[in-house]
Design an enzyme around this catalytic site. Structure first.
Site, PDB file in Angstrom:
ATOM      1  N   LYS A 132      34.293  59.286   5.423  1.00  0.00           N
ATOM      2  CA  LYS A 132      34.293  58.185   6.382  1.00  0.00           C
ATOM      3  C   LYS A 132      32.923  57.526   6.473  1.00  0.00           C
ATOM      4  O   LYS A 132      32.809  56.287   6.448  1.00  0.00           O
ATOM      5  CB  LYS A 132      34.719  58.704   7.758  1.00  0.00           C
ATOM      6  CG  LYS A 132      34.986  57.620   8.787  1.00  0.00           C
ATOM      7  CD  LYS A 132      35.357  58.217  10.147  1.00  0.00           C
ATOM      8  CE  LYS A 132      36.586  59.091  10.075  1.00  0.00           C
ATOM      9  NZ  LYS A 132      36.972  59.569  11.425  1.00  0.00           N
ATOM     10  N   LYS A 189      31.589  68.584  11.346  1.00  0.00           N
ATOM     11  CA  LYS A 189      32.536  68.650  12.457  1.00  0.00           C
ATOM     12  C   LYS A 189      32.362  69.992  13.139  1.00  0.00           C
ATOM     13  O   LYS A 189      31.803  70.936  12.560  1.00  0.00           O
ATOM     14  CB  LYS A 189      33.976  68.516  11.964  1.00  0.00           C
ATOM     15  CG  LYS A 189      34.901  67.869  12.979  1.00  0.00           C
ATOM     16  CD  LYS A 189      34.676  66.376  13.073  1.00  0.00           C
ATOM     17  CE  LYS A 189      35.728  65.705  13.935  1.00  0.00           C
ATOM     18  NZ  LYS A 189      35.632  64.241  13.917  1.00  0.00           N
ATOM     19  N   THR A 249      36.120  53.206  18.659  1.00  0.00           N
ATOM     20  CA  THR A 249      37.129  53.713  17.719  1.00  0.00           C
ATOM     21  C   THR A 249      38.428  52.934  17.854  1.00  0.00           C
ATOM     22  O   THR A 249      39.007  52.488  16.850  1.00  0.00           O
ATOM     23  CB  THR A 249      37.393  55.212  17.958  1.00  0.00           C
ATOM     24  OG1 THR A 249      36.154  55.919  17.954  1.00  0.00           O
ATOM     25  CG2 THR A 249      38.283  55.773  16.863  1.00  0.00           C
TER      26      THR A 249
END
Length: 431
Positions: free
Chosen positions: A104, A116, A204
């Site tokens: 991404k 993450k 987002t």
């Protein structure tokens, strides 16, 4: 067989996302004839941290929590990725999410790698004071495994601006007074008053909306009066719905952890938000709506489907029943590889997650820059910058997919991986 795990007396899929992302990576690697040595590097994470830490509860008892941080790759810059608090978190899920973050950030052209993390827990079971202690203890346990030029966490599922403020404060408290001002950008997604970005809450969802908008423009489709359904009415689902409603699209179905509601005549987005705020986050009981069985969600009549919850929600069985002509992946990894084959055979377009929901990490980059450079940007300026970046990336993916006669996911993966491959080839591999 789908394994399941209890959460608040509801069955939710156990995430098997690692297999999914590896199949996607293998397929893209073959299409682009990826250098086999670089494929070996990108197939595994650089670092995998599993942390067990104790926290004292409000009643005086001590509970042990398991936390994770996976740093997949940093060839293009510091690790970047969210932290989620959820019962389904395990090392494989975090590894998958970290790999997706690498693709991404690369696709968006940002100077970041991918990471993450999270804690295996159900945050609904804990008080605010307990959540603060859990979060701060986790941040302290991570120590210098995170840092503003090394690994920059952000909000994800069940975490928010307050979570980031606790982490930033905990991290900065371990530094000398002269160092603290230089470490504010250890996390992004902070409250505006604590160095956060104006508009980061909507970044987002705005990105999801923009990718739908630009897809529609390329297809000569007017979004006015088009119907859409949203799985997950949190930050991403709400803001995507908000902007779609602004251009005349109509929300006809919503699903959250509490249930599913429908109204073919439309569900007013702002009214539903106010309802959830007054009802512990639940969409159930919203006036002028009908509650339906949760398994019927993906079968609802609609033009656009926005999965904005957890991974692996669109399975083979559900893919055969979807009525939408477009799926916009607001969540990370919501569609299994097997389901995608069915959707493509049915002529249903997919805007892949690493493109569709990239507005969040682009917004995080803007916040990081603000903190790093001591700048302040207004909301209008930020929204223009977001729009410009998303438009630029979408154009590249869509037009390349048409040129190469490929689906958008394969194209997005190839563009992302090629950028990382080029960095390795130019720099070489030490020693």
């Amino acid at each position: 067989m789908t394994l399941t795990k209890k959460m608040n007396d509801k069955e939710v899929p156990k995430q098997g996302m690692l297999q999914n992302v590896m199949k996607q990576f293998d397929a893209a690697s073959e299409l682009m004839n990826l250098n086999p040595n670089i494929k070996k590097i990108l197939s595994v994470a650089n670092n995998e941290l599993i942390i067990h830490f104790p926290v004292r509860m409000d009643n005086g008892d001590v509970e042990i929590f398991k936390g994770y941080r996976v740093q997949h790759n940093n060839a293009l810059g510091p690790y970047k990725g969210g932290l989620r608090f959820h019962p389904t978190i395990d090392i494989d899920a975090v590894k998958a999410l970290a790999m997706w973050m690498t693709w991404k950030t690369s696709l968006a052209g940002l100077p970041y790698g991918g990471a993450k993390g999270g804690i295996q827990m159900d945050p609904l079971k804990y008080s605010t004071s307990e959540l603060e202690r859990i979060t701060r203890r986790f941040a302290y346990a991570l120590g210098d495994n995170i840092g503003p030029e090394h690994d920059i966490p952000a909000p994800d599922v069940n975490t928010n601006a307050q979570t980031m403020a606790w982490i930033a404060d905990t991290y900065m408290s371990t530094k000398t007074p002269s160092e603290r001002s230089k470490n504010q950008h250890v996390v992004t997604g902070k409250p505006v008053g604590s160095g956060g970005l104006e508009g980061r809450d909507r970044a987002t969802g705005f990105g999801v909306f923009l990718t739908i908008k630009y897809w529609a423009e390329y297809k000569n489709i007017d979004l006015k009066d088009k119907t859409f359904i949203v799985q997950g009415f949190g930050n991403v689902g709400y803001w995507a719905s908000h902007f779609l409603q602004e251009v005349g699209a109509k929300m006809v179905g919503v699903q959250d952890a509490f249930g599913t509601i429908v109204n073919p005549k439309g569900l007013e987005v702002e009214s539903l938000l106010n309802h959830t705020l007054a009802n512990d986050g639940s969409i159930l009981g919203f006036p002028d709506s009908e509650a339906v069985d949760k398994d019927s969600f993906f079968e609802l009549e609609c033009d656009i489907c926005i999965p904005a919850a957890l991974g692996n929600q669109i399975t083979e069985e559900r893919a055969r029943k979807i009525k939408a002509f477009l799926i916009a992946e607001g969540a990370n990894g919501p569609t299994t590889v097997e389901a995608e084959v069915i959707l493509k055979d049915r002529g249903i377009d997919i805007i892949p997650d690493i493109l569709c929901n990239s507005g969040g990490v682009v917004g995080s980059y803007f916040e990081w820059l603000q903190n790093r450079n001591g700048e302040l940007w207004g909301l209008d300026e930020i929204m223009i910058k977001l729009d410009k970046k998303i438009k630029e990336v979408f154009k590249k993916v869509y037009e390349t997919s048409q040129l190469k006669n490929l689906d958008m996911r394969s194209t997005a993966y190839m563009i992302a991986i090629e950028r990382i491959e080029r960095a390795y080839i130019q720099r070489g591999i030490f020693p």
